[in-house]
Write a protein that holds these residues in place. Structure first.
Motif, PDB file in Angstrom:
ATOM      1  N   ASN A 109      -7.937   7.382  -2.463  1.00 25.06           N
ATOM      2  CA  ASN A 109      -8.671   6.308  -1.774  1.00 25.06           C
ATOM      3  C   ASN A 109      -7.854   5.046  -1.504  1.00 25.06           C
ATOM      4  N   SER A 110      -6.688   4.935  -2.084  1.00 30.61           N
ATOM      5  CA  SER A 110      -5.928   3.697  -1.919  1.00 30.61           C
ATOM      6  C   SER A 110      -4.450   3.974  -2.181  1.00 30.61           C
ATOM      7  N   GLY A 111      -3.630   3.042  -1.772  1.00 32.25           N
ATOM      8  CA  GLY A 111      -2.201   3.156  -2.031  1.00 32.25           C
ATOM      9  C   GLY A 111      -1.925   3.204  -3.527  1.00 32.25           C
ATOM     10  N   SER A 112      -2.696   2.449  -4.289  1.00 29.38           N
ATOM     11  CA  SER A 112      -2.499   2.445  -5.745  1.00 29.38           C
ATOM     12  C   SER A 112      -2.775   3.836  -6.321  1.00 29.38           C
ATOM     13  N   GLU A 113      -3.885   4.415  -5.914  1.00 32.60           N
ATOM     14  CA  GLU A 113      -4.190   5.757  -6.419  1.00 32.60           C
ATOM     15  C   GLU A 113      -3.107   6.752  -6.020  1.00 32.60           C
ATOM     16  N   ALA A 114      -2.588   6.575  -4.806  1.00 35.68           N
ATOM     17  CA  ALA A 114      -1.549   7.499  -4.327  1.00 35.68           C
ATOM     18  C   ALA A 114      -0.304   7.372  -5.210  1.00 35.68           C
ATOM     19  N   ASN A 115       0.113   6.136  -5.486  1.00 33.70           N
ATOM     20  CA  ASN A 115       1.320   5.971  -6.311  1.00 33.70           C
ATOM     21  C   ASN A 115       1.103   6.411  -7.745  1.00 33.70           C
ATOM     22  N   ASP A 116      -0.090   6.166  -8.260  1.00 33.10           N
ATOM     23  CA  ASP A 116      -0.388   6.605  -9.627  1.00 33.10           C
ATOM     24  C   ASP A 116      -0.320   8.139  -9.721  1.00 33.10           C
ATOM     25  N   ALA A 137       9.616  -5.159  -6.494  1.00 29.77           N
ATOM     26  CA  ALA A 137       8.720  -4.150  -5.916  1.00 29.77           C
ATOM     27  C   ALA A 137       7.275  -4.375  -6.323  1.00 29.77           C
ATOM     28  N   TYR A 138       6.376  -3.976  -5.420  1.00 28.17           N
ATOM     29  CA  TYR A 138       4.947  -3.888  -5.741  1.00 28.17           C
ATOM     30  C   TYR A 138       4.460  -2.512  -5.308  1.00 28.17           C
ATOM     31  N   HIS A 139       3.849  -1.789  -6.239  1.00 30.52           N
ATOM     32  CA  HIS A 139       3.371  -0.446  -5.898  1.00 30.52           C
ATOM     33  C   HIS A 139       1.873  -0.264  -6.152  1.00 30.52           C
ATOM     34  N   GLY A 140       1.171  -1.333  -6.519  1.00 29.43           N
ATOM     35  CA  GLY A 140      -0.273  -1.188  -6.663  1.00 29.43           C
ATOM     36  C   GLY A 140      -0.799  -1.842  -7.917  1.00 29.43           C
ATOM     37  N   HIS A 141      -2.125  -1.799  -8.056  1.00 30.12           N
ATOM     38  CA  HIS A 141      -2.776  -2.606  -9.087  1.00 30.12           C
ATOM     39  C   HIS A 141      -3.225  -1.822 -10.314  1.00 30.12           C
ATOM     40  N   LEU A 142      -3.032  -0.505 -10.339  1.00 33.90           N
ATOM     41  CA  LEU A 142      -3.421   0.255 -11.528  1.00 33.90           C
ATOM     42  C   LEU A 142      -2.411   0.014 -12.648  1.00 33.90           C
ATOM     43  N   ALA A 215      10.546   3.804  -4.511  1.00 32.86           N
ATOM     44  CA  ALA A 215      10.891   2.627  -3.701  1.00 32.86           C
ATOM     45  C   ALA A 215      10.140   2.688  -2.383  1.00 32.86           C
ATOM     46  N   GLU A 216       9.810   1.505  -1.891  1.00 34.23           N
ATOM     47  CA  GLU A 216       9.339   1.435  -0.510  1.00 34.23           C
ATOM     48  C   GLU A 216      10.531   1.763   0.376  1.00 34.23           C
ATOM     49  N   SER A 217      10.295   2.427   1.471  1.00 33.83           N
ATOM     50  CA  SER A 217      11.416   2.782   2.346  1.00 33.83           C
ATOM     51  C   SER A 217      12.036   1.538   2.963  1.00 33.83           C
ATOM     52  N   ALA A 248       8.969   8.145  -2.057  1.00 38.54           N
ATOM     53  CA  ALA A 248       9.032   7.132  -0.998  1.00 38.54           C
ATOM     54  C   ALA A 248       7.640   6.541  -0.829  1.00 38.54           C
ATOM     55  N   ASP A 249       7.519   5.255  -1.092  1.00 42.66           N
ATOM     56  CA  ASP A 249       6.249   4.559  -0.901  1.00 42.66           C
ATOM     57  C   ASP A 249       6.195   4.075   0.548  1.00 42.66           C
ATOM     58  N   GLU A 250       5.350   4.754   1.327  1.00 42.60           N
ATOM     59  CA  GLU A 250       5.215   4.411   2.759  1.00 42.60           C
ATOM     60  C   GLU A 250       3.873   3.728   3.021  1.00 42.60           C
ATOM     61  N   VAL A 251       3.298   3.185   1.946  1.00 41.90           N
ATOM     62  CA  VAL A 251       1.954   2.602   2.060  1.00 41.90           C
ATOM     63  C   VAL A 251       1.919   1.468   3.096  1.00 41.90           C
ATOM     64  N   GLN A 252       2.977   0.691   3.162  1.00 40.77           N
ATOM     65  CA  GLN A 252       2.989  -0.411   4.134  1.00 40.77           C
ATOM     66  C   GLN A 252       3.688  -0.029   5.441  1.00 40.77           C
ATOM     67  N   VAL A 253       4.724   0.781   5.325  1.00 41.04           N
ATOM     68  CA  VAL A 253       5.636   0.893   6.472  1.00 41.04           C
ATOM     69  C   VAL A 253       5.527   2.192   7.271  1.00 41.04           C
ATOM     70  N   GLY A 280      -0.976   5.158   2.760  1.00 42.97           N
ATOM     71  CA  GLY A 280      -2.280   4.506   2.559  1.00 42.97           C
ATOM     72  C   GLY A 280      -2.588   3.566   3.702  1.00 42.97           C
ATOM     73  N   LYS A 281      -2.775   2.323   3.340  1.00 40.55           N
ATOM     74  CA  LYS A 281      -3.226   1.251   4.252  1.00 40.55           C
ATOM     75  C   LYS A 281      -3.520   1.656   5.708  1.00 40.55           C
ATOM     76  N   PRO A 282      -2.498   1.865   6.565  1.00 41.12           N
ATOM     77  CA  PRO A 282      -2.804   2.110   7.977  1.00 41.12           C
ATOM     78  C   PRO A 282      -3.558   3.412   8.220  1.00 41.12           C
TER      79      PRO A 282
HETATM   80  C1  LIG Z   1       4.087  -0.951  -0.996  1.00 33.55           C
HETATM   81  C2  LIG Z   1       2.710  -0.858  -1.532  1.00 33.55           C
HETATM   82  N1  LIG Z   1       2.368   0.210  -2.257  1.00 33.55           N
HETATM   83  C3  LIG Z   1       1.132   0.331  -2.762  1.00 33.55           C
HETATM   84  C4  LIG Z   1       0.183  -0.634  -2.561  1.00 33.55           C
HETATM   85  C5  LIG Z   1      -1.192  -0.496  -3.157  1.00 33.55           C
HETATM   86  O1  LIG Z   1      -2.096  -0.171  -2.174  1.00 33.55           O
HETATM   87  P1  LIG Z   1      -3.662  -0.478  -2.346  1.00 33.55           P
HETATM   88  O2  LIG Z   1      -3.823  -1.952  -2.298  1.00 33.55           O
HETATM   89  O3  LIG Z   1      -4.274   0.257  -1.187  1.00 33.55           O
HETATM   90  O4  LIG Z   1      -4.083   0.088  -3.645  1.00 33.55           O
HETATM   91  C6  LIG Z   1       0.501  -1.758  -1.806  1.00 33.55           C
HETATM   92  C7  LIG Z   1      -0.520  -2.812  -1.574  1.00 33.55           C
HETATM   93  O5  LIG Z   1      -0.266  -3.886  -1.124  1.00 33.55           O
HETATM   94  C8  LIG Z   1       1.796  -1.884  -1.285  1.00 33.55           C
HETATM   95  O6  LIG Z   1       2.153  -2.932  -0.575  1.00 33.55           O
END
Ligand SMILES: Cc1ncc(COP(=O)(O)O)c(C=O)c1O
Length: 478
Positions: A109-116, A137-142, A215-217, A248-253, A280-282
């Motif tokens: 459901n979210s980028g955080s869940e995906a990275n977890d 780096a930021y990869h989510g809130h979990l 890492a984010e790409s 590869a964290d492609e949540v933003q890019v 995620g996001k987009p």
């Molecule tokens: C690079 C990256 N990964 C993961 C996340 C987490 O995504 P979400 O806020 O959908 O849980 C974010 C959120 O800003 C992010 O920027």
């Protein structure tokens, strides 16, 4: 539904919504009541050009995406334990855009869940724990993700970095450890990759293997970092040699934002393929839907644990209908090619501004992922943190939504919906030019972590930290 006044909304929010959920422009928050394409509207119907919303990727409230969601919601929404076409078609569409071996999807459901989940897959597959992440780096809130997000755990008051987390330097060739002033373009990627190797060697020397490198790409929170050539190619080699998998964290890019490719990791070359990709996001254009895509081998290790993976909402028919409509729209409206064309135009115009404004130390970007780094001195590259904060607030007053980020919060970030036009770029930069005039002669004191949390979200009541000109005067001088 009941319409509240803005004051009532603020009052109720202050009373009942956790205070750590911060707002953009904290001192004068925006109440946005509707949006369309790249424009947002407040309660007075004032229009803002959205230059930061990479979530509403194909444009706010895109009619095809809205229709797909509504139609499916009227028909059925349930969990993915029933057979349904939307989830399999969504998986198929995603996989078509990726290298062959990335052929198994999990929906979340979210980028955080995906990275977890990506970290969980990596642990199951490698049976290791040590994880390498990048500085800033930021990869989510979990919990797992705060553990691997220096952007958060380095803040005062945050829990400490766990021992299993290793922080490699962010491969920033402008402000990082290895800079373009000392090293050639070719050397920089290798130097930063060697630092990752050093971590791998240390973990191996202690008798353990690596679990994952994530890492984010292109690192967004780090300040719109363009990953140097050869970096990922070499890092992936080192990490795999140490037993780890590459995420590869492609949540933003992801999803065509970088223009040249559909996924940002593909910029590193066809031979550079992650083991796990998180998106995620987009993907949902504002609706919560995200995914993890991996190889059959990693998926098999997960299956072999005998522990079922069930996610109540992940991959539900409505989410997948929306994601399918988003991917179809990217293709139908040729938004990847559009991002390339408009992005190149935007970058060229930013470069022109750089010639006239000493405060612009660096302009970088690819497609509609652009960063403008503000400095008080081009030689020392001292970050113009306060000025960036002022610029963000003044741009909002001028009805342009931009943000600032990076370790010194001095990088103006542009990552608009993909329908952003050349005319939008012209309008944005005309005002940006004027706002930069306001800060032309100011002096800045760099303020790091304490300012980071507020810099995007608090409106300016005048320049601070050694900056002389109050806002009212600045406005008059336009
Ligand atoms: C690079 C990256 N990964 C993961 C996340 C987490 O995504 P979400 O806020 O959908 O849980 C974010 C959120 O800003 C992010 O920027």
């Amino acid at each position: 539904m009941e319409q509240l006044t803005k004051a009532e909304t603020i009052e109720l929010r202050n009373k009942h919504v956790g205070k750590s959920c911060t707002l953009f422009y904290r001192a004068n928050p925006l109440k946005i009541v509707r949006a369309e394409a790249q424009y947002m509207y407040d309660e007075k119907n004032q229009e803002y050009l959205d230059c930061i919303n990479n979530v509403c990727h194909v444009g706010h409230c895109h009619p095809e995406v809205v229709r797909a969601g509504c139609d499916q919601m009227k028909t059925l929404n349930t969990n993915n334990r029933f057979l349904h076409d939307n989830i399999v078609l969504c998986a198929q569409k995603l996989i078509k855009t990726l290298p062959e071996q990335l052929s198994v999807c999990y929906f979340v459901n979210s980028g955080s869940e995906a990275n977890d989940l990506a970290i969980r897959l990596a642990r199951t597959h490698t049976k290791n724990m040590d994880t390498i992440t990048l500085d800033h780096a930021y990869h989510g809130h979990l919990n797992t993700l705060i553990d691997i997000s220096p952007y958060k755990f380095n803040l005062p008051g945050a829990p400490n970095k766990p021992d299993w987390v290793h922080v490699a330097p962010c491969p920033d060739s402008y402000r990082g450890k290895y800079r373009d002033t000392k090293y050639s373009k070719n050397e920089i990627g290798t130097k930063y990759a060697d630092d990752v190797k050093e971590i791998c060697d240390k973990v191996k020397s202690e008798g353990r293997g690596i679990c994952a490198y994530i890492a984010e790409s292109l690192q967004s929170c780090g300040g719109q970092i363009i990953t140097p050539d050869n970096y990922f190619r070499e890092v992936y080699k080192h990490v795999r040699a140490a037993g780890g998998v590459c995420i590869a964290d492609e949540v933003q890019v992801g999803f065509g934002r970088v223009g040249k490719k559909y996924w940002a990791f593909q910029l590193a070359g066809d031979d550079v393929i992650p083991d796990i990709v998180t998106v995620g996001k987009p993907m949902g254009n504002g609706h919560p839907v995200a995914a993890v895509i991996t190889t059959p081998e990693i998926a098999k290790s997960f299956l072999d644990t005998g522990v079922e993976y069930f996610n109540t909402y992940g991959g539900n028919p409505v989410s997948c209908a929306i994601a399918n409509a988003v991917m179809d729209t990217i293709e139908k409206e040729k938004l990847q090619a559009h991002a390339l064309e408009v992005g190149e135009y935007l970058l060229k115009k930013c470069e022109e501004l750089k010639e006239r404004h000493q405060i612009i130390g660096d302009v970088r970007g690819i497609g509609l992922f652009v960063g403008i780094e503000l400095v008080t001195d081009r030689t020392t590259r001292l970050p113009a943190t306060s000025q960036a904060k002022h610029v963000v607030a003044r741009m909002m007053e001028e009805k342009f939504l931009v943000s600032s980020d990076g370790p010194d919060c001095n990088v103006i970030k542009l990552k608009p919906p993909m329908v952003f036009s050349k005319k939008n770029a012209d309008d944005l930069l005309t005002v940006f030019d004027r706002v930069l005039e306001e800060v032309r002669y100011e002096i800045c004191t760099p303020v790091r972590d304490t300012i980071r949390q507020t810099c995007v979200s608090s409106a300016h009541s005048g320049l601070v930290n050694g900056i002389k000109q109050p806002k009212e005067q600045a406005i008059k001088s336009i």
